[in-house]
Design an enzyme around this catalytic site. Sequence first.
Site, PDB file in Angstrom:
ATOM      1  N   TYR A  59      -1.804   2.698  11.325  1.00 14.69           N
ATOM      2  CA  TYR A  59      -2.483   1.801  10.385  1.00 14.69           C
ATOM      3  C   TYR A  59      -3.995   1.999  10.433  1.00 14.69           C
ATOM      4  O   TYR A  59      -4.594   2.129  11.498  1.00 14.69           O
ATOM      5  CB  TYR A  59      -2.148   0.345  10.681  1.00 14.69           C
ATOM      6  CG  TYR A  59      -0.749  -0.084  10.265  1.00 14.69           C
ATOM      7  CD1 TYR A  59       0.062   0.744   9.494  1.00 14.69           C
ATOM      8  CD2 TYR A  59      -0.241  -1.320  10.638  1.00 14.69           C
ATOM      9  CE1 TYR A  59       1.338   0.352   9.111  1.00 14.69           C
ATOM     10  CE2 TYR A  59       1.039  -1.723  10.244  1.00 14.69           C
ATOM     11  CZ  TYR A  59       1.824  -0.880   9.494  1.00 14.69           C
ATOM     12  OH  TYR A  59       3.080  -1.272   9.116  1.00 14.69           O
ATOM     13  N   ASN A 165      12.998   0.581   8.490  1.00 11.14           N
ATOM     14  CA  ASN A 165      13.476   1.395   7.370  1.00 11.14           C
ATOM     15  C   ASN A 165      14.751   2.182   7.682  1.00 11.14           C
ATOM     16  O   ASN A 165      15.023   3.203   7.050  1.00 11.14           O
ATOM     17  CB  ASN A 165      12.370   2.350   6.899  1.00 11.14           C
ATOM     18  CG  ASN A 165      11.095   1.627   6.532  1.00 11.14           C
ATOM     19  OD1 ASN A 165      11.072   0.820   5.615  1.00 11.14           O
ATOM     20  ND2 ASN A 165      10.022   1.889   7.274  1.00 11.14           N
ATOM     21  N   TRP A 213       8.817  -6.106   5.096  1.00  9.41           N
ATOM     22  CA  TRP A 213       7.490  -5.689   4.651  1.00  9.41           C
ATOM     23  C   TRP A 213       7.443  -5.702   3.122  1.00  9.41           C
ATOM     24  O   TRP A 213       8.451  -5.579   2.452  1.00  9.41           O
ATOM     25  CB  TRP A 213       7.085  -4.337   5.218  1.00  9.41           C
ATOM     26  CG  TRP A 213       7.918  -3.128   4.896  1.00  9.41           C
ATOM     27  CD1 TRP A 213       8.988  -2.650   5.601  1.00  9.41           C
ATOM     28  CD2 TRP A 213       7.708  -2.185   3.822  1.00  9.41           C
ATOM     29  NE1 TRP A 213       9.470  -1.497   5.022  1.00  9.41           N
ATOM     30  CE2 TRP A 213       8.702  -1.177   3.940  1.00  9.41           C
ATOM     31  CE3 TRP A 213       6.771  -2.101   2.791  1.00  9.41           C
ATOM     32  CZ2 TRP A 213       8.787  -0.106   3.047  1.00  9.41           C
ATOM     33  CZ3 TRP A 213       6.854  -1.039   1.895  1.00  9.41           C
ATOM     34  CH2 TRP A 213       7.856  -0.060   2.038  1.00  9.41           C
ATOM     35  N   LEU A 216       5.820  -9.444  -1.293  1.00 10.98           N
ATOM     36  CA  LEU A 216       5.215  -9.739  -2.600  1.00 10.98           C
ATOM     37  C   LEU A 216       5.112  -8.484  -3.465  1.00 10.98           C
ATOM     38  O   LEU A 216       4.356  -8.442  -4.439  1.00 10.98           O
ATOM     39  CB  LEU A 216       3.835 -10.369  -2.413  1.00 10.98           C
ATOM     40  CG  LEU A 216       3.833 -11.706  -1.664  1.00 10.98           C
ATOM     41  CD1 LEU A 216       2.405 -12.171  -1.391  1.00 10.98           C
ATOM     42  CD2 LEU A 216       4.597 -12.768  -2.448  1.00 10.98           C
ATOM     43  N   ARG A 220       2.611  -6.601  -7.140  1.00 13.55           N
ATOM     44  CA  ARG A 220       3.191  -6.464  -8.485  1.00 13.55           C
ATOM     45  C   ARG A 220       3.724  -7.783  -9.016  1.00 13.55           C
ATOM     46  O   ARG A 220       3.753  -8.002 -10.235  1.00 13.55           O
ATOM     47  CB  ARG A 220       4.320  -5.436  -8.470  1.00 13.55           C
ATOM     48  CG  ARG A 220       3.884  -3.980  -8.520  1.00 13.55           C
ATOM     49  CD  ARG A 220       5.093  -3.076  -8.491  1.00 13.55           C
ATOM     50  NE  ARG A 220       5.965  -3.299  -9.650  1.00 13.55           N
ATOM     51  CZ  ARG A 220       7.285  -3.094  -9.629  1.00 13.55           C
ATOM     52  NH1 ARG A 220       7.897  -2.724  -8.511  1.00 13.55           N
ATOM     53  NH2 ARG A 220       7.999  -3.288 -10.725  1.00 13.55           N
ATOM     54  N   PHE A 222       2.309 -10.529  -8.855  1.00 12.11           N
ATOM     55  CA  PHE A 222       1.185 -11.293  -9.410  1.00 12.11           C
ATOM     56  C   PHE A 222       0.591 -10.628 -10.649  1.00 12.11           C
ATOM     57  O   PHE A 222       0.172 -11.315 -11.580  1.00 12.11           O
ATOM     58  CB  PHE A 222       0.085 -11.453  -8.366  1.00 12.11           C
ATOM     59  CG  PHE A 222       0.495 -12.273  -7.174  1.00 12.11           C
ATOM     60  CD1 PHE A 222       0.565 -13.660  -7.247  1.00 12.11           C
ATOM     61  CD2 PHE A 222       0.816 -11.664  -5.977  1.00 12.11           C
ATOM     62  CE1 PHE A 222       0.934 -14.421  -6.157  1.00 12.11           C
ATOM     63  CE2 PHE A 222       1.192 -12.414  -4.869  1.00 12.11           C
ATOM     64  CZ  PHE A 222       1.253 -13.796  -4.959  1.00 12.11           C
ATOM     65  N   ASN A 223       0.547  -9.298 -10.658  1.00 14.36           N
ATOM     66  CA  ASN A 223      -0.208  -8.644 -11.730  1.00 14.36           C
ATOM     67  C   ASN A 223       0.465  -7.426 -12.338  1.00 14.36           C
ATOM     68  O   ASN A 223      -0.141  -6.752 -13.163  1.00 14.36           O
ATOM     69  CB  ASN A 223      -1.597  -8.242 -11.212  1.00 14.36           C
ATOM     70  CG  ASN A 223      -1.516  -7.441  -9.920  1.00 14.36           C
ATOM     71  OD1 ASN A 223      -0.584  -6.666  -9.717  1.00 14.36           O
ATOM     72  ND2 ASN A 223      -2.495  -7.632  -9.035  1.00 14.36           N
ATOM     73  N   SER A 268      -2.178 -10.148   3.733  1.00  8.63           N
ATOM     74  CA  SER A 268      -3.462 -10.532   3.157  1.00  8.63           C
ATOM     75  C   SER A 268      -4.446 -10.982   4.227  1.00  8.63           C
ATOM     76  O   SER A 268      -4.068 -11.612   5.215  1.00  8.63           O
ATOM     77  CB  SER A 268      -3.257 -11.670   2.151  1.00  8.63           C
ATOM     78  OG  SER A 268      -4.495 -12.137   1.652  1.00  8.63           O
TER      79      SER A 268
END
Length: 303
Positions: A59, A165, A213, A216, A220, A222-223, A268
């Site tokens: 990361y 995964n 993971w 949200l 996508r 949201f927007n 976030s």
Amino acid sequence: MADLSCPAVVTYAGGLTLSRIVAGMWRMNEWHLTPPQRLDWIEQALAMGVTSFDHADIYGGYGVEASFGEALALQPSLRDQMQIVSKCGIKLVSAARPAHTIQHYDTSASHIIASAEHSLRQLRTDHLDLLLIHRPDPLMHFDDIAGAFERLRQDGKVRHFGVSNFSRHQFESLNRRIALATNQVECSPLHVAPIFDETFDGLQDLGVAPMIWSPLAGGRLFNGDDAAGARVRAAIQQVADELQRPFGSVVFAWIMQLPSRPLPLTGSGRIEAVREAVAATQFSLSRSQWFEILRAARGHEVA
């Protein structure tokens, strides 16, 4: 197996406890916080009951673990209040790893052990609470992975193990060799595959709570201007209006209502977004509301 009875935490046999909402640290370096600001963010998350922090060696171009460790060093006593999760098994082409000439997977015992030890140094801690194999490796050898895990446990460097995964069969193959605490997979109202491809069914059967993971859908929900995104967004908003709950809270609640009791990650740096995720542990959707979102997600009736 996990004790799935408590809404605030999931406790596994062997003593591992993870918060129902996990703080994802993937983008921490993009938040542009100073070390004291990072520490303040961590303290606010802990105060809300978000005690589990999800990392990976890669990361931030191999930099996030060091940033987190730098903040933790300002208040080392916080380590006893949290669970630190990390992952290994991907080698990126990066200035931080000049020897890497091609992006690839490496689940050899030597790499797993070396990566875990490096994560400990970066995070400035003497143990990881949970270490995951980041992606299935076509060259992975289940016995070698189990052996590396057992050595790390015997050395006191990692207390629990899992994967990310993995398919149901891959999970069960490794789990037969060494007990796995979780499988961290992608799931959201725009990615429902684990609900139908036996991933969640298999984990529920074993009493293992998955970690999630991108709940949200990478924003996508949201927007996103695609048809599926717009359709699902409208369905979620309708439920949010009916329940008088924030949009994000409804998404997290929808995921956590699955009987395998998933633990979704936040991603976030806005502490308010974490607060909305935590609020999702306090309510549930009606069955019809849950299926309204699933219908929108799949684009057709269930039958």
